[in-house]
Design an enzyme around this catalytic site. Structure first.
Site, mmCIF file in Angstrom:
data_model
loop_
_atom_site.group_PDB
_atom_site.id
_atom_site.type_symbol
_atom_site.label_atom_id
_atom_site.label_comp_id
_atom_site.label_asym_id
_atom_site.label_seq_id
_atom_site.Cartn_x
_atom_site.Cartn_y
_atom_site.Cartn_z
ATOM 1 N N GLY A 186 0.853 -1.193 0.000
ATOM 2 C CA GLY A 186 0.000 0.000 0.000
ATOM 3 C C GLY A 186 0.884 1.236 0.000
ATOM 4 O O GLY A 186 2.050 1.177 -0.400
ATOM 5 N N ILE A 238 2.317 2.817 2.415
ATOM 6 C CA ILE A 238 3.516 2.728 3.261
ATOM 7 C C ILE A 238 4.527 1.774 2.623
ATOM 8 O O ILE A 238 5.725 2.072 2.563
ATOM 9 C CB ILE A 238 3.136 2.331 4.703
ATOM 10 C CG1 ILE A 238 2.353 3.489 5.349
ATOM 11 C CG2 ILE A 238 4.373 1.989 5.531
ATOM 12 C CD1 ILE A 238 1.750 3.210 6.708
ATOM 13 N N SER A 296 1.662 -9.460 -1.726
ATOM 14 C CA SER A 296 0.486 -8.639 -1.469
ATOM 15 C C SER A 296 -0.709 -9.387 -2.045
ATOM 16 O O SER A 296 -0.517 -10.351 -2.790
ATOM 17 C CB SER A 296 0.733 -7.298 -2.161
ATOM 18 O OG SER A 296 -0.441 -6.649 -2.471
ATOM 19 N N ILE A 327 6.439 -2.507 11.320
ATOM 20 C CA ILE A 327 5.954 -1.153 11.628
ATOM 21 C C ILE A 327 4.435 -1.093 11.417
ATOM 22 O O ILE A 327 3.847 -0.019 11.396
ATOM 23 C CB ILE A 327 6.636 -0.067 10.755
ATOM 24 C CG1 ILE A 327 6.760 -0.485 9.278
ATOM 25 C CG2 ILE A 327 8.021 0.278 11.288
ATOM 26 C CD1 ILE A 327 5.543 -0.507 8.490
ATOM 27 N N ARG A 380 1.288 -3.745 12.514
ATOM 28 C CA ARG A 380 0.506 -4.062 13.712
ATOM 29 C C ARG A 380 1.100 -5.309 14.353
ATOM 30 O O ARG A 380 1.456 -6.270 13.661
ATOM 31 C CB ARG A 380 -0.955 -4.368 13.339
ATOM 32 C CG ARG A 380 -1.824 -3.155 13.133
ATOM 33 C CD ARG A 380 -2.129 -2.448 14.465
ATOM 34 N NE ARG A 380 -3.059 -1.366 14.297
ATOM 35 C CZ ARG A 380 -2.722 -0.081 14.125
ATOM 36 N NH1 ARG A 380 -1.452 0.272 14.093
ATOM 37 N NH2 ARG A 380 -3.644 0.849 14.013
ATOM 38 N N ASP A 400 8.256 -1.934 16.084
ATOM 39 C CA ASP A 400 7.607 -0.736 16.632
ATOM 40 C C ASP A 400 6.267 -1.100 17.251
ATOM 41 O O ASP A 400 5.667 -0.285 17.946
ATOM 42 C CB ASP A 400 7.398 0.295 15.505
ATOM 43 C CG ASP A 400 6.873 1.632 16.022
ATOM 44 O OD1 ASP A 400 7.398 2.120 17.042
ATOM 45 O OD2 ASP A 400 5.924 2.176 15.414
ATOM 46 N N GLU A 419 0.145 -4.132 23.336
ATOM 47 C CA GLU A 419 0.804 -2.883 23.749
ATOM 48 C C GLU A 419 0.113 -2.313 24.986
ATOM 49 O O GLU A 419 -1.113 -2.386 25.075
ATOM 50 C CB GLU A 419 0.746 -1.891 22.585
ATOM 51 C CG GLU A 419 1.569 -2.395 21.418
ATOM 52 C CD GLU A 419 1.366 -1.572 20.146
ATOM 53 O OE1 GLU A 419 0.730 -0.500 20.209
ATOM 54 O OE2 GLU A 419 1.839 -2.013 19.098
ATOM 55 N N HIS A 445 5.847 1.962 19.605
ATOM 56 C CA HIS A 445 4.789 2.355 18.653
ATOM 57 C C HIS A 445 4.816 3.865 18.394
ATOM 58 O O HIS A 445 3.872 4.589 18.729
ATOM 59 C CB HIS A 445 3.397 1.910 19.147
ATOM 60 C CG HIS A 445 2.366 1.917 18.060
ATOM 61 N ND1 HIS A 445 1.280 1.084 18.049
ATOM 62 C CD2 HIS A 445 2.260 2.655 16.917
ATOM 63 C CE1 HIS A 445 0.542 1.305 16.977
ATOM 64 N NE2 HIS A 445 1.125 2.273 16.268
#
Ligand code: 8YV
Length: 316
Positions: free
Chosen positions: A156, A158, A177, A233, A235, A259, A264, A282
């Site tokens: 996508g 990112i 993908s 980076i 989820r 991240d 979390e 994060h």
């Protein structure tokens, strides 16, 4: 003369202080996270809220939405909608806005930062200097980034921004993908395992949510070469964290730059104990510039909603 009563908005989780201040100057802001008994609070106040504001990582639960019968807008401070049941919001005709476009560059920067930090052992060597070890011994050798094979899982906005940056490092860029984009000059793998087998580094950049939960598991860690580094980076839910820890402990992969995490802000002690793992709290989108843009977008959408104007950042 009658004065119009300000609209009331519900804040599900804290957002940037200046956004909260701006919201407070225009609306009456209620904070669900400060309520001792949120269910009892919503039983009394729920009917007054037409707009809620939340964060991408927190979203809003369906039981909370069920207590908001007049709700028309969920304004997300972030781009992830995985913590919102979009089938439910569609059924109820609740609009959802996200901060699209604002954070792509920062998240891609963080992916490259984590890759460099993990491969070149930046955090480990920072501690090496601070702890005085350099006075006793020479630092060890790290791993080259330039020219390597970079697998990107998810192509996508990112994923593309990561690829653009990696091109500057002369990397061979390839991706898996759900569909191929034939306009891109990168090798496409319909199968994540096939991509993993051919990658020195794997960067996870797909959206979170039910469809992607646990997709990066033992089978992927087994398929990756033992020298591979995994960067996440996106989820925490996309990675089976137990499998990741086992893969790192068994040497099935060489390191990870993370991240995001499954629960979390809890980070497993096993990951904290490993020198070949770089951990961030994060914060991929947490630069002053981007967080300001995100705040502006959230405010603009809430304002547009109450003015009955089109929502500039509504999804779908
Ligand atoms: C933010 C995110 O850190 O965009 C998202 O979905 O998870 C992050 O960019 C978060 O929404 C703000 O806390």
């Amino acid at each position: 003369m009658t004065t119009a009563t300000p609209n009331e908005v519900l804040l599900i989780a804290p957002v940037m202080e200046n956004l909260q201040a701006r919201l407070e100057a225009t609306f009456v802001v209620h904070r669900l996270y400060e309520q001792a008994d949120p269910v009892a609070f919503l039983a009394v106040k729920g009917e007054t809220f037409r707009a809620v504001i939340t964060r991408g990582d927190i979203g809003v639960t369906t039981p909370v939405l069920e207590q908001l019968p007049q709700l028309g807008l969920i304004a997300v401070f972030g781009v992830g909608t995985d913590a919102i049941d979009l089938n439910y919001t569609r059924q109820r005709d609740i609009a959802v806005t996200i901060t699209s476009g604002a954070l792509t560059e920062d998240v891609a920067d963080m992916a490259l930062g984590l890759l460099l930090a993990t491969a070149r052992q930046l955090c480990f060597n920072d501690r090496f200097v601070r702890d005085g070890h350099w006075l006793q011994k020479a630092p060890g050798l790290s791993v080259q980034v330039s020219g390597k094979r970079l697998g990107i899982f998810g192509m996508g906005n990112i994923g593309r921004a990561i690829a653009q940056r990696a091109a500057g490092f002369n990397m061979r860029i390839q991706y898996a993908s759900h569909r191929q984009d034939t306009t891109l000059p990168y090798a496409y793998y319909p199968d994540l395992l096939a991509l993993a087998r051919e990658s020195d580094f794997l960067v996870i950049a797909i959206s979170g949510g039910k469809d992607s939960a646990g997709l990066v598991d033992k089978t992927v860690f087994d398929a990756l070469p033992a020298h591979a580094l995994v960067i996440n980076i996106a989820r925490g839910s996309i990675v089976n964290e137990k499998d990741l820890i086992a893969a790192l402990q068994n040497g099935d992969i060489a390191g990870a730059g993370l991240d995001v995490y499954a629960q979390e802000p809890q980070v497993p002690a096993e990951l904290i104990a490993m020198d070949n793992v770089v951990l961030q709290p994060h914060i991929a989108s947490a630069t002053q510039e981007t967080r300001q843009k995100m705040s502006d977008i959230v405010f603009t959408n809430v304002e547009a909603f109450f003015n009955q104007a089109p929502l500039p950042h509504a999804i779908e």
